[in-house]
Design a protein around this motif. Structure first.
Motif, mmCIF file in Angstrom:
data_model
loop_
_atom_site.group_PDB
_atom_site.id
_atom_site.type_symbol
_atom_site.label_atom_id
_atom_site.label_comp_id
_atom_site.label_asym_id
_atom_site.label_seq_id
_atom_site.Cartn_x
_atom_site.Cartn_y
_atom_site.Cartn_z
ATOM 1 N N TRP A 61 0.822 -1.209 0.000
ATOM 2 C CA TRP A 61 0.000 0.000 0.000
ATOM 3 C C TRP A 61 0.858 1.262 0.000
ATOM 4 N N HIS A 62 1.945 1.266 0.740
ATOM 5 C CA HIS A 62 2.778 2.466 0.845
ATOM 6 C C HIS A 62 3.394 2.845 -0.499
ATOM 7 N N ARG A 63 3.511 1.893 -1.413
ATOM 8 C CA ARG A 63 4.151 2.188 -2.701
ATOM 9 C C ARG A 63 3.193 2.857 -3.684
ATOM 10 N N ASP A 64 1.975 2.310 -3.816
ATOM 11 C CA ASP A 64 1.058 2.902 -4.804
ATOM 12 C C ASP A 64 0.004 3.799 -4.161
ATOM 13 N N ARG A 65 -0.146 3.727 -2.854
ATOM 14 C CA ARG A 65 -1.108 4.542 -2.089
ATOM 15 C C ARG A 65 -2.495 4.536 -2.700
ATOM 16 N N ASN A 66 -2.895 3.372 -3.188
ATOM 17 C CA ASN A 66 -4.214 3.209 -3.774
ATOM 18 C C ASN A 66 -5.039 2.308 -2.860
ATOM 19 N N PRO A 67 -6.062 2.854 -2.207
ATOM 20 C CA PRO A 67 -6.834 2.068 -1.248
ATOM 21 C C PRO A 67 -7.935 1.211 -1.879
ATOM 22 N N HIS A 68 -7.874 0.980 -3.184
ATOM 23 C CA HIS A 68 -8.954 0.261 -3.863
ATOM 24 C C HIS A 68 -9.262 -1.088 -3.225
ATOM 25 N N PHE A 69 -8.251 -1.776 -2.690
ATOM 26 C CA PHE A 69 -8.481 -3.102 -2.124
ATOM 27 C C PHE A 69 -9.359 -3.038 -0.870
ATOM 28 N N ALA A 70 -9.404 -1.892 -0.214
ATOM 29 C CA ALA A 70 -10.170 -1.759 1.022
ATOM 30 C C ALA A 70 -11.612 -1.299 0.791
ATOM 31 N N GLU A 71 -11.927 -0.857 -0.404
ATOM 32 C CA GLU A 71 -13.254 -0.287 -0.662
ATOM 33 C C GLU A 71 -14.387 -1.268 -0.373
ATOM 34 N N ARG A 72 -14.222 -2.508 -0.801
ATOM 35 C CA ARG A 72 -15.265 -3.517 -0.562
ATOM 36 C C ARG A 72 -15.577 -3.608 0.929
ATOM 37 N N GLY A 73 -14.545 -3.662 1.745
ATOM 38 C CA GLY A 73 -14.746 -3.766 3.180
ATOM 39 C C GLY A 73 -15.335 -2.514 3.787
ATOM 40 N N ILE A 74 -14.854 -1.363 3.353
ATOM 41 C CA ILE A 74 -15.330 -0.091 3.910
ATOM 42 C C ILE A 74 -16.805 0.129 3.579
ATOM 43 N N TYR A 75 -17.175 -0.081 2.315
ATOM 44 C CA TYR A 75 -18.579 0.118 1.926
ATOM 45 C C TYR A 75 -19.493 -0.875 2.630
ATOM 46 N N SER A 76 -19.051 -2.106 2.745
ATOM 47 C CA SER A 76 -19.861 -3.109 3.440
ATOM 48 C C SER A 76 -19.994 -2.771 4.920
ATOM 49 N N HIS A 77 -18.903 -2.319 5.514
ATOM 50 C CA HIS A 77 -18.913 -1.961 6.933
ATOM 51 C C HIS A 77 -19.959 -0.884 7.213
ATOM 52 N N GLN A 78 -20.163 0.006 6.252
ATOM 53 C CA GLN A 78 -21.116 1.098 6.437
ATOM 54 C C GLN A 78 -22.568 0.620 6.535
ATOM 55 N N VAL A 79 -22.892 -0.524 5.916
ATOM 56 C CA VAL A 79 -24.288 -0.980 5.923
ATOM 57 C C VAL A 79 -24.548 -2.074 6.952
ATOM 58 N N ILE A 80 -23.521 -2.538 7.633
ATOM 59 C CA ILE A 80 -23.706 -3.514 8.701
ATOM 60 C C ILE A 80 -24.067 -2.763 9.978
ATOM 61 N N SER A 81 -25.133 -3.201 10.608
ATOM 62 C CA SER A 81 -25.531 -2.620 11.891
ATOM 63 C C SER A 81 -25.036 -3.516 13.012
ATOM 64 N N PRO A 82 -24.741 -2.944 14.163
ATOM 65 C CA PRO A 82 -24.319 -3.787 15.288
ATOM 66 C C PRO A 82 -25.366 -4.876 15.554
ATOM 67 N N GLY A 83 -24.882 -6.090 15.692
ATOM 68 C CA GLY A 83 -25.774 -7.218 15.963
ATOM 69 C C GLY A 83 -26.252 -7.964 14.738
ATOM 70 N N ASP A 84 -25.962 -7.464 13.536
ATOM 71 C CA ASP A 84 -26.381 -8.163 12.315
ATOM 72 C C ASP A 84 -25.714 -9.526 12.193
ATOM 73 N N ASN A 85 -26.387 -10.423 11.480
ATOM 74 C CA ASN A 85 -25.787 -11.675 11.029
ATOM 75 C C ASN A 85 -25.447 -11.476 9.566
ATOM 76 N N VAL A 86 -24.220 -11.830 9.187
ATOM 77 C CA VAL A 86 -23.734 -11.574 7.834
ATOM 78 C C VAL A 86 -23.380 -12.889 7.156
ATOM 79 N N LEU A 87 -23.763 -13.002 5.895
ATOM 80 C CA LEU A 87 -23.349 -14.111 5.047
ATOM 81 C C LEU A 87 -22.413 -13.536 4.001
ATOM 82 N N GLU A 88 -21.157 -13.991 4.010
ATOM 83 C CA GLU A 88 -20.191 -13.527 3.017
ATOM 84 C C GLU A 88 -19.931 -14.654 2.034
ATOM 85 N N LEU A 89 -20.130 -14.360 0.767
ATOM 86 C CA LEU A 89 -19.882 -15.327 -0.297
ATOM 87 C C LEU A 89 -18.495 -15.105 -0.879
#
Length: 151
Positions: A61-89
């Motif tokens: 990450w320090h070389r290209d400083r492109n956070p694209h790999f984290a976007e999936r996690g960040i966007y998903s984290h925003q829609v998970i509410s505390p206490g949810d049950n999650v199914l990840e495929l």
């Protein structure tokens, strides 16, 4: 620079900036080579790449400083509410499961077809609220869950 030189530098009371930078660069090289090896070993075992070791993204990450790999996690984290049950495929190495989903969700069922990915996930990204399953998401039934969302 060899291991003995690094040990000599690390265990003395003062290190100059040039030596510290050499050690930092060597450590980064080691980490990137380790994860690169893991990636190519996966390709050698299957003839094609099946899962991606996301630690490689962190190491580089320090070389290209492109956070694209984290976007999936960040966007998903925003829609998970505390206490949810999650199914990840197609959970792969469990990176997103552990770092982005399990911190909010009360339980995460993570499915992947690759035994090596699941072994890695269980070894490096386990938590009491994560259950990893080997599953063909096209043919096998899903575990019972309360909510499902696409990432």
């Amino acid at each position: 620079m060899n291991i003995q030189h690094i040990q000599d530098i690390l265990f003395r009371s003062s290190t100059n900036e040039e030596e510290a930078l050499q050690i930092k660069n060597l450590c980064e090289l080691y980490i990137s080579k380790f994860w690169e090896h893991t990636y190519y070993q996966s390709m050698a075992n299957y003839g094609h790449h099946v899962w991606h070791p996301h630690q490689l993204d962190l190491a580089m990450w320090h070389r290209d400083r492109n956070p694209h790999f984290a976007e999936r996690g960040i966007y998903s984290h925003q829609v998970i509410s505390p206490g949810d049950n999650v199914l990840e495929l197609c959970s792969g190495d469990g990176f997103y499961t552990y770092y982005f989903f399990s911190g909010k969700a009360s339980h995460v069922d993570a499915l992947d077809i690759d035994d090596n990915a699941l072994e890695h996930a269980r070894r490096h990204h386990s938590s009491s609220n994560i259950q990893y399953y080997r599953s063909n998401i096209v043919l096998d039934p899903f575990p019972e869950v309360v909510a499902v969302f696409e990432t």
